[in-house]
Motif scaffolding. Sequence first.
Motif, PDB file in Angstrom:
ATOM      1  N   MET A   1     -19.772  33.890   6.886  1.00 53.70           N
ATOM      2  CA  MET A   1     -20.430  34.143   8.155  1.00 53.70           C
ATOM      3  C   MET A   1     -19.948  33.185   9.236  1.00 53.70           C
ATOM      4  N   GLY A   2     -18.655  32.817   9.189  1.00 52.17           N
ATOM      5  CA  GLY A   2     -18.122  31.956  10.226  1.00 52.17           C
ATOM      6  C   GLY A   2     -18.010  32.697  11.550  1.00 52.17           C
ATOM      7  N   VAL A   3     -18.183  31.963  12.646  1.00 52.78           N
ATOM      8  CA  VAL A   3     -18.152  32.553  13.972  1.00 52.78           C
ATOM      9  C   VAL A   3     -17.220  31.717  14.833  1.00 52.78           C
ATOM     10  N   SER A   4     -16.263  32.363  15.498  1.00 50.32           N
ATOM     11  CA  SER A   4     -15.334  31.658  16.357  1.00 50.32           C
ATOM     12  C   SER A   4     -16.059  31.134  17.591  1.00 50.32           C
ATOM     13  N   HIS A   5     -15.380  30.226  18.287  1.00 47.15           N
ATOM     14  CA  HIS A   5     -15.996  29.651  19.484  1.00 47.15           C
ATOM     15  C   HIS A   5     -16.274  30.735  20.520  1.00 47.15           C
ATOM     16  N   ALA A   6     -15.323  31.649  20.706  1.00 50.70           N
ATOM     17  CA  ALA A   6     -15.513  32.710  21.697  1.00 50.70           C
ATOM     18  C   ALA A   6     -16.706  33.581  21.339  1.00 50.70           C
ATOM     19  N   ARG A   7     -16.816  33.943  20.058  1.00 50.12           N
ATOM     20  CA  ARG A   7     -17.940  34.777  19.652  1.00 50.12           C
ATOM     21  C   ARG A   7     -19.264  33.995  19.745  1.00 50.12           C
ATOM     22  N   THR A   8     -19.194  32.692  19.480  1.00 51.27           N
ATOM     23  CA  THR A   8     -20.396  31.873  19.634  1.00 51.27           C
ATOM     24  C   THR A   8     -20.878  31.887  21.079  1.00 51.27           C
ATOM     25  N   MET A   9     -19.940  31.744  22.015  1.00 53.81           N
ATOM     26  CA  MET A   9     -20.311  31.785  23.423  1.00 53.81           C
ATOM     27  C   MET A   9     -20.876  33.140  23.806  1.00 53.81           C
ATOM     28  N   ARG A  10     -20.295  34.208  23.267  1.00 56.06           N
ATOM     29  CA  ARG A  10     -20.805  35.548  23.554  1.00 56.06           C
ATOM     30  C   ARG A  10     -22.193  35.742  22.952  1.00 56.06           C
ATOM     31  N   LEU A  11     -22.396  35.219  21.759  1.00 55.81           N
ATOM     32  CA  LEU A  11     -23.713  35.304  21.130  1.00 55.81           C
ATOM     33  C   LEU A  11     -24.751  34.580  21.979  1.00 55.81           C
ATOM     34  N   GLN A  12     -24.417  33.390  22.474  1.00 56.10           N
ATOM     35  CA  GLN A  12     -25.346  32.670  23.345  1.00 56.10           C
ATOM     36  C   GLN A  12     -25.720  33.503  24.564  1.00 56.10           C
TER      37      GLN A  12
ATOM     38  N   ARG B   1     -25.642  36.745  24.970  1.00 52.79           N
ATOM     39  CA  ARG B   1     -26.466  37.890  24.610  1.00 52.79           C
ATOM     40  C   ARG B   1     -27.897  37.446  24.292  1.00 52.79           C
ATOM     41  N   LEU B   2     -28.037  36.330  23.573  1.00 48.48           N
ATOM     42  CA  LEU B   2     -29.379  35.835  23.249  1.00 48.48           C
ATOM     43  C   LEU B   2     -30.139  35.490  24.517  1.00 48.48           C
ATOM     44  N   ARG B   3     -29.486  34.833  25.465  1.00 46.73           N
ATOM     45  CA  ARG B   3     -30.173  34.460  26.698  1.00 46.73           C
ATOM     46  C   ARG B   3     -30.548  35.686  27.524  1.00 46.73           C
ATOM     47  N   ASP B   4     -29.761  36.737  27.406  1.00 48.25           N
ATOM     48  CA  ASP B   4     -30.071  37.973  28.127  1.00 48.25           C
ATOM     49  C   ASP B   4     -31.218  38.741  27.489  1.00 48.25           C
ATOM     50  N   GLU B   5     -31.324  38.691  26.146  1.00 49.09           N
ATOM     51  CA  GLU B   5     -32.222  39.601  25.441  1.00 49.09           C
ATOM     52  C   GLU B   5     -33.451  38.936  24.833  1.00 49.09           C
ATOM     53  N   VAL B   6     -33.529  37.618  24.889  1.00 52.69           N
ATOM     54  CA  VAL B   6     -34.654  36.893  24.295  1.00 52.69           C
ATOM     55  C   VAL B   6     -35.413  36.166  25.404  1.00 52.69           C
ATOM     56  N   ARG B   7     -36.723  36.302  25.424  1.00 50.10           N
ATOM     57  CA  ARG B   7     -37.537  35.635  26.439  1.00 50.10           C
ATOM     58  C   ARG B   7     -37.762  34.167  26.113  1.00 50.10           C
ATOM     59  N   GLY B   8     -37.663  33.806  24.847  1.00 48.68           N
ATOM     60  CA  GLY B   8     -37.853  32.423  24.454  1.00 48.68           C
ATOM     61  C   GLY B   8     -36.669  31.550  24.796  1.00 48.68           C
ATOM     62  N   ASP B   9     -36.677  30.333  24.282  1.00 51.87           N
ATOM     63  CA  ASP B   9     -35.627  29.358  24.585  1.00 51.87           C
ATOM     64  C   ASP B   9     -34.463  29.513  23.623  1.00 51.87           C
ATOM     65  N   VAL B  10     -33.264  29.444  24.166  1.00 50.95           N
ATOM     66  CA  VAL B  10     -32.035  29.520  23.370  1.00 50.95           C
ATOM     67  C   VAL B  10     -31.266  28.227  23.608  1.00 50.95           C
ATOM     68  N   ASP B  11     -30.958  27.500  22.554  1.00 54.01           N
ATOM     69  CA  ASP B  11     -30.365  26.168  22.709  1.00 54.01           C
ATOM     70  C   ASP B  11     -29.246  25.965  21.702  1.00 54.01           C
TER      71      ASP B  11
ATOM     72  N   ARG C   1     -27.394  40.400  13.036  1.00 56.98           N
ATOM     73  CA  ARG C   1     -26.694  41.433  12.269  1.00 56.98           C
ATOM     74  C   ARG C   1     -25.386  41.812  12.952  1.00 56.98           C
ATOM     75  N   GLU C   2     -25.439  41.973  14.262  1.00 62.80           N
ATOM     76  CA  GLU C   2     -24.245  42.382  15.002  1.00 62.80           C
ATOM     77  C   GLU C   2     -23.138  41.338  14.898  1.00 62.80           C
ATOM     78  N   PHE C   3     -23.507  40.069  14.972  1.00 63.77           N
ATOM     79  CA  PHE C   3     -22.518  38.993  14.961  1.00 63.77           C
ATOM     80  C   PHE C   3     -22.292  38.411  13.572  1.00 63.77           C
ATOM     81  N   ASP C   4     -22.998  38.967  12.553  1.00 67.54           N
ATOM     82  CA  ASP C   4     -22.872  38.503  11.173  1.00 67.54           C
ATOM     83  C   ASP C   4     -23.160  37.002  11.065  1.00 67.54           C
TER      84      ASP C   4
END
Length: 975
Positions: free
Chosen positions: A1-12, A14-24, A64-67
């Motif tokens: 379940m490794g995630v590249s830096h680019a995908r990590t940034m994209r995941l962040q 997406r989380l900030r767009d779709e989650v009302r809570g805090d993403v850190d 799930r999307e980002f594994d």
Amino acid sequence: MGVSHARTMRLQERLRDEVRGDVDFSTTARATHSADASIYRHPPLGVVYPVDGADVAAVLALAREFDVALTMRGAGTSIAGQVLGRGLVLDCSRYMSGISEIDPEGHTAWVGPGTVLDELREAAGKHGLTFGPDPSTHSRCTLGGMIGNDSCGSHSVAWGRTADNIEELDVLLADGTRLTVGRTSPEELRRRCAEPGRVGDLYRGLRDLSTANLELLRTGYPRLPRRVSGYALDALLPENGFHLARALVGTEGTCAIVLGARVRLMPAPPVRALVVGGYRSMPAAADAVPDILDVAPLTVEGMGADMVETVLAHAPGGPGPTALDRLPPGRGWLFLEVGGDTASEAEGRAGELATRLEAGTTTGTIVVTDPAEQRKLWSIREAGSGLVTRAPDGTEAWPGWEDAAVPPEQLGRYLEDFQELQRQHNLRGIPYGHFGEGCVHVRLDFDLDTAPGRANFRDFMEAAADLVVSYGGSISGEHGDGQARGELLGRMYPPELVNLFAQFKFLFDPDNLLNPGIGVDPRPLDENVRVSGPARQLPLALPYPHDDGSLAKATRRCVGVGTCVDTSSGVMCPSYMVTGQEEHSTRGRARLLGEMLRGEIITDGWDSTEVREALDLCLSCKGCLSDCPVNVDMATYKSEFLHQHYRRRIRPVTHYSLGALPLWLRLAAPLAPQANGMAQTRWAGNLVKRMAGIAAQRELPTLAETTFLRAFHRRRRAAGPSRATGGSGRAGTTVLLWPDTFTNYLEPRIGAAATEVLEHAGFTVIVPRNPVCCGLTWVTTGQLNVARAVMRHTVRTLAAPLRAGVPVVGLEPSCTSVLRGELPEYLSAASENADVAAWATQLGQQTHTLAGFLNEYAPDAEFGNLDVDAITQVHCHQHATLGFSAEERLMERVGLHNRTLDAGCCGLAGNFGFEDGHYEVSVGAAERRLLPEMRAATPDTAVLADGYSCRTQIEQLGDRRAQHLAEVLRTAIPT
């Protein structure tokens, strides 16, 4: 379940767009959540604080999307490493708390996973109810964490484990399916199995797993009350009601995410009594347990003399010798609690239980009915459970083999064999535990820094598992398996049952998204050990005498039990109590410093901005030194960091202004009227505050027109040598009154009052001819070279009275604390002059608080009876290093009907609350309890505060004038 830096940034994103809570995903969040209370370390990809179930579902969909794996976390106090993961950590403690419903008649409540146990108990207590399981972390552990671990506590002998008290769970499956599970009747099971889609598939799979393995589920588990290891698949048996909720309890977040729970509540006996029985040894105490279980006590706790001796060695932070002296003679003890509807009923049951004990092998019993005395005795157990992580000689002890359980009737023999196993592996530990259920806690001095030590750790863990299994026990009896014991499940259970665990996990989480590496296909128990691995050799300025000169070892004092995130009482940690941010807790700061020294997540050493920002809101209150069970001293670590961080940098302006306050006040003293006039002029005062980095909302202090030292010498020249005026102090005793900066330049009336009190008590008072300083303001701002120079000057100035053995009385608690602690420590280095080091040691030994001095040297001094109600705010440093019992005794002596406030830090804390950028946190700390207490106090109630910071905060924010004890004592001098 490794995630590249680019995908990590994209995941962040997406989380900030779709989650009302805090993403850190910050370095700070990764460092603070890289560890729990175990020996393991797994820095996560990022941390999310969901607001509700919809947030959790959104995070799950993106995982799930980002594994990316998901790991659930509550208070982070797990001891086996089960809340650590390399993917996303979902921390429910910030927002997903609360009690949505309490049914007093049905004895149930619906709670969120982030609800702290004590919040539930307080709410239930209003209806005469309680939640039975009560682990020692009850003031901060969350219900979600308790469900994940199947937590227990001291009352589970009467009220069961968490699993026994769960009726329903609102859960989210790894594919996003949400459902409520609980007891399932045959009709309901048939209906569920007939449903189309994911729910039907799940129930059909669970039904088939259960019906195909009825004999294995009935015979494959050891029969004992504290069986926590593995998955509780026997909850799916027909005779157990196919209780899917209870089957999920203890799965450690590997099968489903808990969004809410309907819990069972118990009637709480209104009155309780405590019986303590002594025995010749701890195994002998364990042997006595089976004969008393039929009496149905609420608790049956056991401990040995080694724990009591550890508590006694740490008496300043423990319950003290008064409670220890109450114990019956022996080397092992049972603590037994009984309840009743009335005091006489509880006392009667306690008497019957004591009689039962005395018919056996006890060396003596006591019955305690007074609640305050009960708390003192229980505090031995509570203090000891934290202190066993660090032996009095500094030896580190670690969890790992933490909480095994055997049938209670086997416990005595098991303890003897376990102690022999320790000897074979050259390990030491202090066992104690829930003897009524055969559960034993112990932390052992594993050598986790070296390869041979880790090999011995593995050998011991495997041998200990085999020993427990030979007694029909469970390798975990309370804290779960996690990484520490997951690998050992095959030694406890037959292969067929371990295979069923994997099938159960697959039915819920086929893609292994939820907490991989825990439970099924576990991580090796000797990998990812956080206390091993590299440690950067960074330069140090301070000696760390209690940690072998190592800051790394000092930060490892924090084992993560989270006392610092308990916001219910105490001083530690004031900034966390305001912000709720993990990096502002003592634990979080220790994690950041540890990662800085490790150099993997935080790579820039003393230059780290993450550590600097986390320490910026540390008030240097020293509350952790006393409130933390292993005496983490974050104030000292902060001083070290600031010293190193700014060695070749321009410092913040407050380091030059407030850090050098004694110097500026000395220069300004001859011009006090002019300085005060400028400060009271708005434009000039605002200019001074801007230039000095002082918060605009603060009032500048007023300089005394005559310093205390000048007034003292003037008075002495006019009156001649001081003489006793009616006291009974030791004949001919001279006492040196320490003229701290605040007393000397800002509030000389306090020094004058103390002088009168000491002279009345029969002492000759002297002061230094010239100003002296303890160096505190330079210490707290990390200017350690200057601080040492100031300290050297001070001890040289005082060399003559120190050599003569003249006692020293301090009036300002922070300065007195430095004279007793930091000053001797800082000047004890090998590089110091031998005479200076000796004088520094003498100064520490000869320094007293005013009350401590009067109680010891003038116990019969005559004072009038004031007969006044009072409340007292204790200075943080006094709370941490000096204690307040002497003051309370003296106040009682002079007729002050005092109530010492449990208000925590006042929030000003020396320079902290004056600094620009700290005002809001300073006020927030004061508003927690101190300021409400000030507003609630009647006008004729005396307000006492020996600390200048406390008095200033009370005056500026609470609109009350607080007095020093010396001022109050002066009013008690008979006329």
